[in-house]
Scaffold this active site. Structure first.
Site, PDB file in Angstrom:
ATOM      1  N   LYS A 121       2.617   1.589   1.714  1.00 26.70           N
ATOM      2  CA  LYS A 121       1.868   2.962   1.511  1.00 26.70           C
ATOM      3  C   LYS A 121       0.235   2.285   0.978  1.00 26.70           C
ATOM      4  O   LYS A 121      -0.698   2.884   1.516  1.00 26.70           O
ATOM      5  CB  LYS A 121       2.376   3.468   0.116  1.00 26.70           C
TER       6      LYS A 121
ATOM      7  N   GLN B 257       7.448   6.471  -7.269  1.00 22.19           N
ATOM      8  CA  GLN B 257       8.314   5.991  -6.518  1.00 22.19           C
ATOM      9  C   GLN B 257       9.687   6.119  -6.972  1.00 22.19           C
ATOM     10  O   GLN B 257      10.081   5.761  -8.182  1.00 22.19           O
ATOM     11  CB  GLN B 257       8.070   4.287  -6.148  1.00 22.19           C
TER      12      GLN B 257
ATOM     13  N   ASP C  45       3.802  14.309  -3.039  1.00 20.31           N
ATOM     14  CA  ASP C  45       5.296  14.066  -2.235  1.00 20.31           C
ATOM     15  C   ASP C  45       5.968  15.556  -2.034  1.00 20.31           C
ATOM     16  O   ASP C  45       6.907  15.635  -1.373  1.00 20.31           O
ATOM     17  CB  ASP C  45       6.221  13.248  -3.357  1.00 20.31           C
TER      18      ASP C  45
END
Ligand code: NAP
Length: 282
Positions: free
Chosen positions: A52, A96, A119
């Site tokens: 990422k 995460q 997200d």
């Protein structure tokens, strides 16, 4: 049969984002910023976060990774999120997953300002998506959606069967396809006859985590097959779809690897740029 090239689609999206970031920089004298919080030493998470960060840098997004040891107190993470919420240089915040057991995932997700929730997991974004309002959309279903739309612009009346009902994949995928006027069936581990459900589908999205679950004789001729699954087996990484068999029947199919995976990261970058743009105009 079309083998859907997720790497190429992701590269195209990233090239487009790179241009957008350069334009934003010249307009606002600032670039989108993505901050990732990583707790613990989970190996797959370390790899995802590294990818990422690398991809963000490639398109000109300023990226930062904040690492905490496995035993970090929940409050430390929540306080950091508050600080990032107030930092104008941070457009997007991603924690995460998975988190260690002593940290409440729900509390952490809800601590993120919904307008920085790249997200799309915050209940505000989930609610907006299911109400058909503008929202941050979870990256993997967004990637699947874009791959499908690349093949078929008009999805009106198509029958989509989604295998898996997770908050991460199945549920947001269903909302995206409903918005496109698909007839959507969501299936899961208690579904009575999965094969019969799949046999009706114009589009199948498999997000299960069971190697090669979907077989050739489950699939209608000319269906579009999107394989989200990533399963480690003795013969390497495989998806939830038996690619060799199903590709002989389907109209288009994503491979694993090289299908949905690359789009997930590109969509994260897309969401970060969108969050930046919204912050500038609010
Ligand atoms: P998850 O939270 O474990 O959900 C799996 C879903 O599959 C559940 O709804 C479960 O049903 C259903 N299921 C399990 N066995 C089934 C069966 N035999 N028949 C029908 N449904 C069944 O998984 P997830 O987080 O959504 O991830 C799914 C897969 O996608 C995993 O392989 C993961 O590694 C992969 N993934 C890939 C990406 C990417 O970027 N490519 C991103 C995220 C995840 P119940 O609800 O009844 O338990």
């Amino acid at each position: 049969m079309l083998k859907i090239d997720g790497k190429k689609a992701a590269a195209d999206l990233k090239a487009d984002l790179k241009k957008k970031v350069a334009e934003l920089k010249s307009t606002y004298n600032a670039v989108p910023g993505l901050t990732v919080i990583l707790v613990g030493e989970d190996t797959p998470s370390q790899i995802y976060v590294k990818n990422k960060e690398k991809s963000a840098n490639e398109v000109g997004i300023k990226s930062e990774v904040i690492r905490y040891p496995e035993k970090v107190e929940e409050k430390v993470v929540l306080d950091k999120i508050k600080e990032l919420n107030d930092n104008n240089e941070v457009s997007g915040i991603l924690v995460q997953l998975p988190l260690p057991k002593h940290i409440d995932k729900r509390k952490v997700i809800e601590a993120i300002n919904p307008s920085k929730d790249v997200d799309g997991f915050h209940p505000m974004n989930v609610g907006n998506l299911s109400s058909g309002y503008e929202s941050n959309i979870p990256c993997t279903p967004l990637g699947c959606y874009l791959l499908i739309k690349n093949i078929e612009k008009n999805l009106n009346g198509k029958h989509a069967v989604i295998i898996g009902r997770s908050n991460l994949n199945g549920k947001p995928m269903a909302q995206l396809l409903l918005k496109e006027n698909c007839t959507v069936t969501i299936t899961h581990s208690k579904t009575k006859d999965l094969k019969a459900e799949c046999a009706k589908a114009d589009i199948i999205i498999a997000a299960v985590g069971r190697p090669k679950l979907v077989k050739a004789d489950w699939v209608k001729k000319d269906a579009i097959i999107i394989d989200v699954g990533i399963n480690k087996t003795d013969s390497g990484l495989v998806g939830d779809v038996d690619f060799d068999g199903v590709s002989k029947v389907a109209k288009a199919i994503t491979p694993v690897p090289g299908g949905v995976g690359p789009m997930t990261i590109a969509c994260l970058l897309n969401n970060t740029v969108e969050c930046f743009k919204k912050a500038q105009s609010s």
